[in-house]
Write a protein that holds these residues in place. Structure first.
Motif, PDB file in Angstrom:
ATOM      1  N   PRO A  41     163.328 -49.596 128.468  1.00 24.53           N
ATOM      2  CA  PRO A  41     162.573 -50.734 127.922  1.00 24.53           C
ATOM      3  C   PRO A  41     161.310 -51.059 128.711  1.00 24.53           C
ATOM      4  N   GLU A  42     161.361 -50.994 130.024  1.00 21.34           N
ATOM      5  CA  GLU A  42     160.181 -51.335 130.824  1.00 21.34           C
ATOM      6  C   GLU A  42     159.064 -50.321 130.616  1.00 21.34           C
ATOM      7  N   TRP A  43     159.426 -49.046 130.525  1.00 19.38           N
ATOM      8  CA  TRP A  43     158.407 -48.011 130.338  1.00 19.38           C
ATOM      9  C   TRP A  43     157.735 -48.186 128.986  1.00 19.38           C
ATOM     10  N   VAL A  44     158.517 -48.357 127.941  1.00 18.04           N
ATOM     11  CA  VAL A  44     157.961 -48.487 126.592  1.00 18.04           C
ATOM     12  C   VAL A  44     157.133 -49.758 126.474  1.00 18.04           C
ATOM     13  N   ASP A  45     157.682 -50.884 126.934  1.00 17.45           N
ATOM     14  CA  ASP A  45     156.979 -52.164 126.799  1.00 17.45           C
ATOM     15  C   ASP A  45     155.726 -52.239 127.664  1.00 17.45           C
ATOM     16  N   GLY A  46     155.672 -51.417 128.709  1.00 18.78           N
ATOM     17  CA  GLY A  46     154.496 -51.432 129.566  1.00 18.78           C
ATOM     18  C   GLY A  46     153.216 -51.054 128.831  1.00 18.78           C
ATOM     19  N   PHE A  47     153.357 -50.310 127.734  1.00 24.01           N
ATOM     20  CA  PHE A  47     152.181 -49.898 126.963  1.00 24.01           C
ATOM     21  C   PHE A  47     151.815 -50.896 125.865  1.00 24.01           C
ATOM     22  N   ARG A  48     152.660 -51.887 125.630  1.00 23.97           N
ATOM     23  CA  ARG A  48     152.351 -52.871 124.592  1.00 23.97           C
ATOM     24  C   ARG A  48     152.417 -54.300 125.131  1.00 23.97           C
TER      25      ARG A  48
END
Length: 236
Positions: A41-48
């Motif tokens: 979740p942190e990796w994915v959300d870091g881009f949005r």
């Protein structure tokens, strides 16, 4: 080259790039990875989130579709000193295939540029690739004391070249953007700028290339990769 493609599910199955990329494209350097939000979740959300989200809100027609994406793909092509632009064509071909299968948004990470999935899905694989479509020129809204407004490129790492930055008064932002666009096109075409190089612009402007080293007087614009500072030595 790094693209991040958001989708509501796995859309890159049975990828076929036949006819979409030239034979010389560095397919062996292509790295495609699926990142599920449930797992990272942190990796994915870091881009949005953060500054990238602010950009998404301006550049995407419906940011809610970005929020609803349950996964994303990272599409990376590593070529140390590209002789041509086939690595860009390759990465965009994969993103186009994902978009045609339902991907909702595509982030060009190095250029800090969002595109809606449907817009990427209709891209012609044989369209001309130009530097102005692959980079961004950004003008920071707040001036730094003794430096002015930082105007800089983002995305030159895609051509194996450093990003460029100038410090100018508000009235000089437009002219600085034009100069950086011209220099960026020159670098993307294979030229190299070294610190100490002096440049003449419009027959009267005298510019010098120096290392970009953020500090007390020079703001940190958080470039991805190396940078070169272009100073204006013209008489005021």
């Amino acid at each position: 080259m790094l693209l991040v493609v958001f989708a509501d599910g796995e859309v890159l199955t049975g990828l076929d790039l036949t006819g979409a990329v030239p034979a010389a494209a560095p397919v062996d350097a292509l790295d495609i990875r699926l990142h599920r939000h449930a797992d990272s979740p942190e990796w994915v959300d870091g881009f949005r989130s953060g500054p990238l989200r602010s950009l998404a809100e301006r550049e995407l027609p419906d940011v809610r579709r970005l929020d609803d994406a349950t996964c994303c793909y990272s599409i990376q092509v590593r070529v140390p000193d590209p002789a041509d632009l086939t690595h860009l064509q390759l990465a965009w071909a994969v993103a186009t295939a994902a978009a045609r299968s339902g991907a909702t948004a595509v982030l060009d990470v190095f250029a800090h540029d969002w595109s809606p999935g449907p817009a990427v899905g209709v891209l012609d694989p044989y369209r001309p690739f130009t530097v102005l479509r692959e980079i961004s020129v950004v003008a920071e809204s707040e001036p730094a004391p003794g430096f002015g407004h930082a105007v800089h490129t983002r995305g030159m790492i895609k051509f194996g070249r450093p990003d460029l930055i100038m410090g100018v008064p508000e009235s000089g932002i437009g002219e600085a953007a034009q100069i950086l666009n011209q220099l960026a096109a020159m670098l993307a075409d294979g030229h190299v700028l070294h610190p100490g190089r002096r440049l003449r612009v419009d027959g009267s402007r005298s510019l010098t290339v120096v290392p970009y080293e953020p500090g007390d007087r020079i703001p940190d614009v958080r470039l991805i990769g190396d940078g070169l500072l272009i100073t204006d030595d013209s008489p005021r």
